[in-house]
Every structure is written in structure tokens, then in C-alpha cells.
Design a protein around this motif. Structure first.
Motif, PDB file in Angstrom:
ATOM      1  N   CYS A 134       0.829  -1.213   0.000  1.00 40.75           N
ATOM      2  CA  CYS A 134       0.000   0.000   0.000  1.00 40.75           C
ATOM      3  C   CYS A 134       0.861   1.260   0.000  1.00 40.75           C
ATOM      4  O   CYS A 134       0.535   2.254  -0.654  1.00 40.75           O
ATOM      5  CB  CYS A 134      -0.936  -0.011   1.211  1.00 40.75           C
ATOM      6  N   MET A 135       1.962   1.226   0.717  1.00 43.47           N
ATOM      7  CA  MET A 135       2.859   2.378   0.708  1.00 43.47           C
ATOM      8  C   MET A 135       3.454   2.593  -0.680  1.00 43.47           C
ATOM      9  O   MET A 135       3.600   3.730  -1.135  1.00 43.47           O
ATOM     10  CB  MET A 135       3.953   2.186   1.761  1.00 43.47           C
ATOM     11  N   ARG A 136       3.788   1.510  -1.354  1.00 48.24           N
ATOM     12  CA  ARG A 136       4.320   1.623  -2.713  1.00 48.24           C
ATOM     13  C   ARG A 136       3.294   2.257  -3.658  1.00 48.24           C
ATOM     14  O   ARG A 136       3.658   3.035  -4.549  1.00 48.24           O
ATOM     15  CB  ARG A 136       4.700   0.239  -3.254  1.00 48.24           C
ATOM     16  N   ALA A 137       2.038   1.940  -3.453  1.00 45.45           N
ATOM     17  CA  ALA A 137       0.991   2.414  -4.353  1.00 45.45           C
ATOM     18  C   ALA A 137       0.314   3.691  -3.875  1.00 45.45           C
ATOM     19  O   ALA A 137      -0.550   4.224  -4.575  1.00 45.45           O
ATOM     20  CB  ALA A 137      -0.050   1.309  -4.539  1.00 45.45           C
ATOM     21  N   GLY A 138       0.660   4.177  -2.677  1.00 47.69           N
ATOM     22  CA  GLY A 138       0.008   5.373  -2.147  1.00 47.69           C
ATOM     23  C   GLY A 138      -1.391   5.120  -1.630  1.00 47.69           C
ATOM     24  O   GLY A 138      -2.174   6.056  -1.450  1.00 47.69           O
ATOM     25  N   ILE A 139      -1.725   3.855  -1.387  1.00 45.43           N
ATOM     26  CA  ILE A 139      -3.042   3.483  -0.865  1.00 45.43           C
ATOM     27  C   ILE A 139      -3.032   3.671   0.650  1.00 45.43           C
ATOM     28  O   ILE A 139      -2.070   3.310   1.322  1.00 45.43           O
ATOM     29  CB  ILE A 139      -3.378   2.024  -1.228  1.00 45.43           C
ATOM     30  N   VAL A 140      -4.096   4.218   1.207  1.00 47.59           N
ATOM     31  CA  VAL A 140      -4.173   4.493   2.638  1.00 47.59           C
ATOM     32  C   VAL A 140      -4.651   3.238   3.369  1.00 47.59           C
ATOM     33  O   VAL A 140      -5.720   2.699   3.070  1.00 47.59           O
ATOM     34  CB  VAL A 140      -5.108   5.680   2.923  1.00 47.59           C
ATOM     35  N   ILE A 141      -3.864   2.802   4.326  1.00 49.39           N
ATOM     36  CA  ILE A 141      -4.148   1.566   5.068  1.00 49.39           C
ATOM     37  C   ILE A 141      -4.992   1.891   6.295  1.00 49.39           C
ATOM     38  O   ILE A 141      -4.744   2.876   6.990  1.00 49.39           O
ATOM     39  CB  ILE A 141      -2.842   0.908   5.542  1.00 49.39           C
ATOM     40  N   ILE A 142      -5.969   1.035   6.580  1.00 46.30           N
ATOM     41  CA  ILE A 142      -6.781   1.169   7.792  1.00 46.30           C
ATOM     42  C   ILE A 142      -6.716  -0.167   8.534  1.00 46.30           C
ATOM     43  O   ILE A 142      -7.459  -1.097   8.221  1.00 46.30           O
ATOM     44  CB  ILE A 142      -8.237   1.541   7.473  1.00 46.30           C
ATOM     45  N   PRO A 143      -5.812  -0.318   9.511  1.00 47.11           N
ATOM     46  CA  PRO A 143      -5.699  -1.589  10.224  1.00 47.11           C
ATOM     47  C   PRO A 143      -6.886  -1.808  11.163  1.00 47.11           C
ATOM     48  O   PRO A 143      -7.462  -0.858  11.695  1.00 47.11           O
ATOM     49  CB  PRO A 143      -4.401  -1.437  11.028  1.00 47.11           C
ATOM     50  N   GLY A 144      -7.213  -3.063  11.361  1.00 45.32           N
ATOM     51  CA  GLY A 144      -8.266  -3.420  12.314  1.00 45.32           C
ATOM     52  C   GLY A 144      -7.940  -4.738  12.971  1.00 45.32           C
ATOM     53  O   GLY A 144      -7.299  -5.609  12.368  1.00 45.32           O
ATOM     54  N   THR A 145      -8.351  -4.920  14.207  1.00 49.68           N
ATOM     55  CA  THR A 145      -8.104  -6.170  14.905  1.00 49.68           C
ATOM     56  C   THR A 145      -9.060  -7.256  14.431  1.00 49.68           C
ATOM     57  O   THR A 145     -10.203  -6.977  14.038  1.00 49.68           O
ATOM     58  CB  THR A 145      -8.262  -5.993  16.425  1.00 49.68           C
ATOM     59  N   SER A 146      -8.618  -8.488  14.501  1.00 50.54           N
ATOM     60  CA  SER A 146      -9.441  -9.625  14.064  1.00 50.54           C
ATOM     61  C   SER A 146     -10.615  -9.894  14.991  1.00 50.54           C
ATOM     62  O   SER A 146     -11.469 -10.734  14.687  1.00 50.54           O
ATOM     63  CB  SER A 146      -8.577 -10.887  13.955  1.00 50.54           C
ATOM     64  N   GLN A 147     -10.678  -9.188  16.116  1.00 48.05           N
ATOM     65  CA  GLN A 147     -11.788  -9.373  17.048  1.00 48.05           C
ATOM     66  C   GLN A 147     -13.000  -8.496  16.708  1.00 48.05           C
ATOM     67  O   GLN A 147     -13.989  -8.512  17.434  1.00 48.05           O
ATOM     68  CB  GLN A 147     -11.312  -9.055  18.468  1.00 48.05           C
ATOM     69  N   LEU A 148     -12.908  -7.736  15.622  1.00 50.40           N
ATOM     70  CA  LEU A 148     -14.023  -6.864  15.260  1.00 50.40           C
ATOM     71  C   LEU A 148     -15.274  -7.675  14.916  1.00 50.40           C
ATOM     72  O   LEU A 148     -15.200  -8.716  14.270  1.00 50.40           O
ATOM     73  CB  LEU A 148     -13.646  -5.986  14.067  1.00 50.40           C
ATOM     74  N   SER A 149     -16.416  -7.142  15.327  1.00 49.00           N
ATOM     75  CA  SER A 149     -17.699  -7.765  14.995  1.00 49.00           C
ATOM     76  C   SER A 149     -18.212  -7.203  13.672  1.00 49.00           C
ATOM     77  O   SER A 149     -17.645  -6.253  13.114  1.00 49.00           O
ATOM     78  CB  SER A 149     -18.715  -7.471  16.095  1.00 49.00           C
ATOM     79  N   ALA A 150     -19.310  -7.776  13.171  1.00 48.06           N
ATOM     80  CA  ALA A 150     -19.916  -7.267  11.930  1.00 48.06           C
ATOM     81  C   ALA A 150     -20.325  -5.809  12.088  1.00 48.06           C
ATOM     82  O   ALA A 150     -20.150  -4.990  11.171  1.00 48.06           O
ATOM     83  CB  ALA A 150     -21.123  -8.128  11.554  1.00 48.06           C
ATOM     84  N   LYS A 151     -20.832  -5.460  13.256  1.00 45.80           N
ATOM     85  CA  LYS A 151     -21.229  -4.063  13.521  1.00 45.80           C
ATOM     86  C   LYS A 151     -20.014  -3.142  13.486  1.00 45.80           C
ATOM     87  O   LYS A 151     -20.074  -2.033  12.937  1.00 45.80           O
ATOM     88  CB  LYS A 151     -21.918  -3.974  14.885  1.00 45.80           C
ATOM     89  N   ASP A 152     -18.903  -3.594  14.067  1.00 47.32           N
ATOM     90  CA  ASP A 152     -17.665  -2.816  14.045  1.00 47.32           C
ATOM     91  C   ASP A 152     -17.178  -2.600  12.613  1.00 47.32           C
ATOM     92  O   ASP A 152     -16.740  -1.515  12.234  1.00 47.32           O
ATOM     93  CB  ASP A 152     -16.560  -3.530  14.830  1.00 47.32           C
ATOM     94  N   ILE A 153     -17.229  -3.670  11.829  1.00 48.83           N
ATOM     95  CA  ILE A 153     -16.753  -3.600  10.445  1.00 48.83           C
ATOM     96  C   ILE A 153     -17.636  -2.661   9.631  1.00 48.83           C
ATOM     97  O   ILE A 153     -17.144  -1.854   8.828  1.00 48.83           O
ATOM     98  CB  ILE A 153     -16.711  -5.010   9.825  1.00 48.83           C
ATOM     99  N   LEU A 154     -18.944  -2.744   9.838  1.00 46.38           N
ATOM    100  CA  LEU A 154     -19.865  -1.845   9.136  1.00 46.38           C
ATOM    101  C   LEU A 154     -19.534  -0.394   9.450  1.00 46.38           C
ATOM    102  O   LEU A 154     -19.464   0.453   8.538  1.00 46.38           O
ATOM    103  CB  LEU A 154     -21.308  -2.162   9.536  1.00 46.38           C
ATOM    104  N   TYR A 155     -19.336  -0.089  10.722  1.00 43.50           N
ATOM    105  CA  TYR A 155     -19.035   1.284  11.114  1.00 43.50           C
ATOM    106  C   TYR A 155     -17.756   1.766  10.432  1.00 43.50           C
ATOM    107  O   TYR A 155     -17.692   2.887   9.908  1.00 43.50           O
ATOM    108  CB  TYR A 155     -18.884   1.369  12.631  1.00 43.50           C
ATOM    109  N   ARG A 156     -16.730   0.937  10.399  1.00 38.29           N
ATOM    110  CA  ARG A 156     -15.463   1.328   9.805  1.00 38.29           C
ATOM    111  C   ARG A 156     -15.553   1.477   8.296  1.00 38.29           C
ATOM    112  O   ARG A 156     -14.963   2.406   7.719  1.00 38.29           O
ATOM    113  CB  ARG A 156     -14.379   0.314  10.197  1.00 38.29           C
ATOM    114  N   LEU A 157     -16.265   0.596   7.661  1.00 42.24           N
ATOM    115  CA  LEU A 157     -16.424   0.705   6.206  1.00 42.24           C
ATOM    116  C   LEU A 157     -17.179   1.977   5.830  1.00 42.24           C
ATOM    117  O   LEU A 157     -16.795   2.694   4.895  1.00 42.24           O
ATOM    118  CB  LEU A 157     -17.150  -0.523   5.665  1.00 42.24           C
ATOM    119  N   GLN A 158     -18.241   2.253   6.552  1.00 44.51           N
ATOM    120  CA  GLN A 158     -19.040   3.431   6.230  1.00 44.51           C
ATOM    121  C   GLN A 158     -18.313   4.725   6.587  1.00 44.51           C
ATOM    122  O   GLN A 158     -18.328   5.690   5.810  1.00 44.51           O
ATOM    123  CB  GLN A 158     -20.386   3.363   6.944  1.00 44.51           C
TER     124      GLN A 158
END
Length: 580
Positions: A134-158
Motif C-alpha cells: 500500500c505504501m508503494r501504491a500510495g493506498i491508505v491503510i486502515i488496520p483493524g483487529t481480528s476481534q471486530l464484529s460485523a457491527k464494528d466492520i460496518l461502522y469502519r467501512l461506512q
């Protein structure tokens, strides 16, 4: 050749010509020209470069040095799991594979510079590959822990408007359950041996790509990573860091907390969704050409950790206080660490008694570091510094850290106030850029000429800082201000206590009193609890100021925690006060 051009050609950085200078007793590995250059930048005599990319200006330079035979034969990355699998990469191999991944993300997924990608992976090699790509391509990384729930993932995606997500087959169903509500999400990549409808197989995708990729030119101020805060109060906020704030910062900070060399190896046990992993298991070690060691650790198992330290030549260990609290519960005399010399703890304060137990059983000190998602490391106990129990060390280079009052006045040594970093007239390089889409929160983080951390503390005459607690964690009882950490530190000394959290609880006479939530050791589970409460209270009275003892004690099986492992004191406090 002008100094600025020398800086942009960071190949000079790793001319391994020792200087007759030392930093906290350790020799520098920078050339004299480069040392003079960075000194001039630190002193404000020279501007930082306009363009910088960690992948090309750091990692690729180490690859060149490696190919020239000027770096020790240490790998750049070494990963293992409990099944005996192992991955070792040199800097050259890391570059080769990450270019293939960069091509997959741009050519197959259509991602461009500035697009955002959510990365939710456990401690597996692909996490490191994707970050570099991602750094090579200039893409912005958004790390997340594997313990995230579907609700957590929805919030982050939106909230992030991410166009792509990379995760495992374990979390793919959770993503699918919310994907229809995320209209900007275009591609889903799965790290798995199998397949799933609507998902691209990450491994197959990048392995079929060319390794010919030209790293995109990025400004030092271009966004690089967005971390979601742990959410101890309110909804998680997006904290954006630039190419410079995480990637270039360690170049200017010398060897201030890791102090590693290219022949050494560091193991950080933090979760991949936490900024400590990015700092201690990516940027800072690789700036110095060190090897990053990783055990996948699906569960935090003290026996696995101790055996790993015995089997592998790990020089430095970084973990949360919970790690060391857990390790000292073992008979450490049974273990002989192969190479361990340097231990660091961060994320929250470490109890002094745990440090003493670790030292007495291993002969090793634990050096505390203190920081935030917004700032990276703010204070640390440098190697070679005197260790003061209960102190998190001195201000890190680049930061002017002070204790201030509500009017942004600097307080004298020994006086309690807010921990703050001078941010005006010039914002320090290591700072986050902003809270994305939240200008109000960004503005509220400034007071006068300072960025306020929201943490309370003190500084002594020697410049050592001591953490007291979050602003909203302070307990005021009968006019006394009580920080929960000191009470927790006292309680954790008692053999019955495995873990504890202290909050305020309403009281008709005193306004609030101290309440302790306690997780008991299994050997005390059948004890007379009333007698044990009295024993715990007496213990605190003897260990610290008597007015700080917990007038209320509740035994619980576990404490509520954020996905990064921090105790949610606000949740316990809100229940006490009937807010939820």
C-alpha cells in the motif's frame, strides 16, 4: 551536493561507518554527514524533505545494502506459528513480494493513490506485505483487529469510505452480512486457501502478478495510515497519520527507545490493529535494518511465549502490561532466554511490583513507553536511563512535553495537571494530521500552544513523567483526587488478585468513593469473600495512602475491554452511576 538532496537520497543513511559518539551509551551507526544533516533538521536549521515514501526510501535502501553484502545475514522478517510453519524474508524478498501485491491492488482491484483499504488480519505475514504494498501504491491503510464484529466492520467501512477490504475466511461472513450497506466497497480480498463467492483470493491474485512496479511519489504530508481509536469513550474516531508522522519520524528521533542494530531481532506481541505494532513491529525496527520476529499467537499463552523466548535469538520484547503480569505468574527459573536483553511495556502503565518480580526472576528491567494513537510514543525509559518505579520516563525526541493546567499554563515539577505536547507554532512531525471528518474533535484537542492528551500526570525535577489517569477516570472523594492506577497497583500486589479495575461509585456522604472490580485467582475462588474484601482493603491502606482504599469491592469473572485489550473503565463507571 546540497544537504536536502542528501536527505532525499536516504541511501547515505546506512553507511555503516561508526562515529566516536554515543547515544545513551551506545555507538551510533550513522555516517558523519548524515548525522550532521539530521542534527540540522532537529535544530530547525534545515527543512524536512517535501517527498518521502517509506517503502522506496527506507526498505529498498536496505535491500540495496543487503545485496551489496554490507548488512549482517539476519533476516528482515521472521514468522513462525505453533504448527512448525516458518517464513523468513530478506529485505530483497520483501521488496519482490510487495511489488507483486502492489500490482495486484492497483491493476486487478483498481485502487489508486489516496484510496482507502481496510486490513483486518491476524499476525500473519500477509499483514506486513499488504502494508508495504500500500505504501508503494500510495493506498491508505486502515488496520483493524481480528476481534471486530460485523457491527464494528460496518461502522469502519461506512465511516472511512474504504473501497477495498482484506481479511480472512473467518471474518468474510461478517463482511458479507454488512457489505450491501457499504456502497463504496468495490473489492473484497480473502487470505485463505479456499474460495468464497464475491471474494478474490489474495494469494492467487498477487502471485500471478509481475514484480516490476515503480513506487509512487508521495509527499511527506500525504495520508498513509488511518487508525480507529480504541473507543473507550464514544464512537471510535479516525486518526490519520501521514508518510512523515510514522515513516520519517524515527529517522529524526535517533535510537531513542528501541536502540536496535541490523544484527538484532525484536518481537512485539501487540495486535495488528494497534499503533504499537506499526511503530514497534514495522517502522522503527526497519529504519535500523533490524529483524522483525512474529509468532502468530492465536491466543496469548504464557508457556508458548516463554518457550519462544528460549528457542529463538530475540533481543527485544515489546508487550502490553497484561503480557508481563501474565508471565510473572509462572516459575521463570525454569526458562533460560536465548538472547533477550531488552524488555518494553506500553499501552497503559505497568504496576511497579510486576517490574520488580520480572527483574528478580529474569535479571531484566522493563522499560516503559507511553504514547497515543494520535502521537505515537510520547515518553519512554531509554536504554541506559535510570528506572524510577511508576514512571514512564522522559519526553521522546521531537516532543516538548509539559504538564499544564486548564488555561494551558505550564505547571511546576511535582504538580498534577494534564500531559500535553507543544504543537505551536510548529506541529511536531510525529503527530496525526487530524481526526478525519471531525474538525470539532480536532480543535478540541488543542489548548493554547499545546495538544492535550486527556491524561493526567506529573513531572519531577529530573523530567520523569508519571501517569495518574485519564481526565474522566479521576475519582474525587471528600475533596481528595484519587487516580485509579495507584489503587489498582496496590491491589494487584495481593496474591488473590489476577486483574482489577478501579472506578468511582456514588456515595451520599462523600459524593463518590473508590470501587474496585476484581478478577480472582482460581485458588481464591472459594474463599470467604467478606473476609477477603477486608483483607484487600487493609492491604491497600498499608500499601498506599489510607484514603485511597476501595470502600466497595465487587468480584467479577472478567473485565470489559476494548479490542486492543484496554480496560473499559468508562463502562464500569457508567453502570455504577446508572447511566446504562
Amino acid at each position: 551536493m546540497k544537504l536536502l538532496l542528501k536527505l532525499q537520497n536516504l541511501k547515505l543513511l546506512w553507511t555503516l561507518k561508526p562515529l566516536n559518539r554515543t547515544f545513551h551509551g551506545h555507538p551510533r551507526l550513522l555516517s558523519s554527514d548524515v548525522y550532521s544533516l539530521y542534527e540540522s533538521i532537529r535544530q530547525g536549521k534545515q527543512e524536512i524533505p517535501k517527498y518521502f515514501n517509506f517503502a522506496s526510501d527506507v526498505l529498498d535502501k536496505w535491500s540495496e545494502i543487503e545485496k551489496a553484502g554490507k548488512r549482517p545475514s539476519n533476516p528482515a522478517f521472521w514468522w513462525i506459528n505453533s504448527e512448525g510453519e516458518e517464513v523468513k524474508w530478506s529485505f530483497e524478498e520483501l521488496g519482490f513480494l510487495s511489488r507483486k501485491v502492489a500490482n495486484a491492488l492497483t491493476k486487478e482491484c483498481g485502487l489508486q493513490k489516496g484510496d482507502r483499504l481496510i486490513l483486518i488480519l491476524p499476525r500473519i505475514p500477509e499483514w506486513w506485505l499488504v502494508n508495504v504494498a500500500c505504501m508503494r501504491a500510495g493506498i491508505v491503510i486502515i488496520p483493524g483487529t481480528s476481534q471486530l464484529s460485523a457491527k464494528d466492520i460496518l461502522y469502519r467501512l461506512q465511516a472511512s469510505k474504504a473501497k477495498s477490504i482484506i481479511t480472512t475466511d473467518k471474518l468474510a461472513p461478517a463482511v458479507d452480512s454488512v457489505a450491501s450497506q457499504c456502497h463504496l466497497l468495490k473489492t473484497k480480498l480473502m487470505v485463505s486457501k479456499g474460495s468464497r463467492e464475491g471474494w478474490l483470493n489474495f494469494t492467487e491474485l498477487y502471485q500471478n502478478q509481475s514484480a516490476d512496479h515503480s513506487c509512487i511519489k508521495t509527499s511527506i504530508q500525504d495520508p498513509m495510515i488511518i487508525f480507529f481509536t480504541s473507543g473507550t469513550t464514544g464512537f471510535p474516531k479516525m486518526t490519520q497519520h501521514s508518510q512523515g508522522s510514522l515513516g520519517f519520524r524515527p529517522l529524526l528521533s535517533e535510537r531513542y527507545w528501541l536502540d536496535l542494530t541490523p544484527s538484532q531481532m525484536i518481537w512485539t506481541t501487540a495486535d495488528t490493529g494497534w499503533i504499537l505494532t506499526s511503530i514497534a513491529s514495522f517502522f522503527d525496527p526497519w529504519v535500523f535494518g533490524s529483524c522483525i520476529f512474529i509468532h502468530n499467537l492465536p491466543q496469548t499463552d504464557s508457556e508458548v511465549i516463554l518457550n519462544t523466548l528460549c528457542r529463538f535469538p530475540i533481543d527485544a520484547l515489546v508487550g502490553a502490561p497484561t503480557l508481563f503480569r501474565m508471565l510473572v505468574q509462572n516459575d521463570l527459573s525454569k526458562y533460560k532466554f536465548m538472547n533477550l536483553k531488552y524488555c518494553m511495556s506500553g499501552g497503559e502503565p505497568l504496576n511497579p511490583e510486576v517490574m520488580e518480580q520480572w527483574k528478580s526472576q529474569t535479571g531484566l528491567d522493563i522499560h516503559e513507553v507511553y504514547g497515543q494513537t494520535e502521537t505515537g510514543i510520547i515518553c519512554s525509559v531509554f536504554k541506559g536511563m535510570k528506572i524510577k518505579p511508576g514512571s514512564m520516563g522522559k519526553a521522546a525526541p521531537l516532543y516538548d512535553v509539559q504538564i499544564i493546567d486548564k488555561n494551558a499554563n505550564i505547571l511546576p515539577p511535582g504538580q498534577q495537571g494534564e500531559i500535553a505536547i507543544r504543537s505551536k507554532p510548529k506541529r511536531p512531525l510525529g503527530f496525526f494530521s487530524e481526526y478525519l471528518d471531525n474538525p470539532k474533535k480536532t480543535a478540541e484537542s488543542e489548548r493554547g500552544d499545546f495538544y492535550v492528551t486527556g491524561d493526567r500526570g506529573t513531572m519531577d525535577e529530573e523530567g520523569y513523567f508519571q501517569f495518574i489517569g485519564r481526565n474522566d477516570d479521576i475519582i474525587i472523594s471528600s475533596g481528595y483526587r484519587i487516580g485509579p492506577f495507584e489503587v489498582e497497583s496496590a491491589l494487584i500486589e495481593h496474591p488473590a488478585v489476577v486483574e482489577t479495575a478501579v472506578v468511582s461509585s456514588p456515595d451520599p456522604l462523600r459524593g463518590e468513593v473508590v470501587k474496585a472490580f476484581v478478577v480472582l485467582s482460581p485458588t481464591f475462588s472459594s474463599t470467604d469473600l467478606k473476609s477477603l474484601i477486608r483483607d484487600l482493603q487493609d492491604h491497600v491502606k498499608k500499601t498506599t495512602a489510607p484514603y485511597k482504599y476501595p470502600r466497595k469491592v465487587e468480584f467479577v469473572k472478567e473485565l470489559p475491554k476494548t479490542v486492543t485489550g484496554k480496560i473499559k473503565r468508562n463502562e464500569l463507571r457508567d453502570k455504577e452511576w446508572g447511566r446504562i
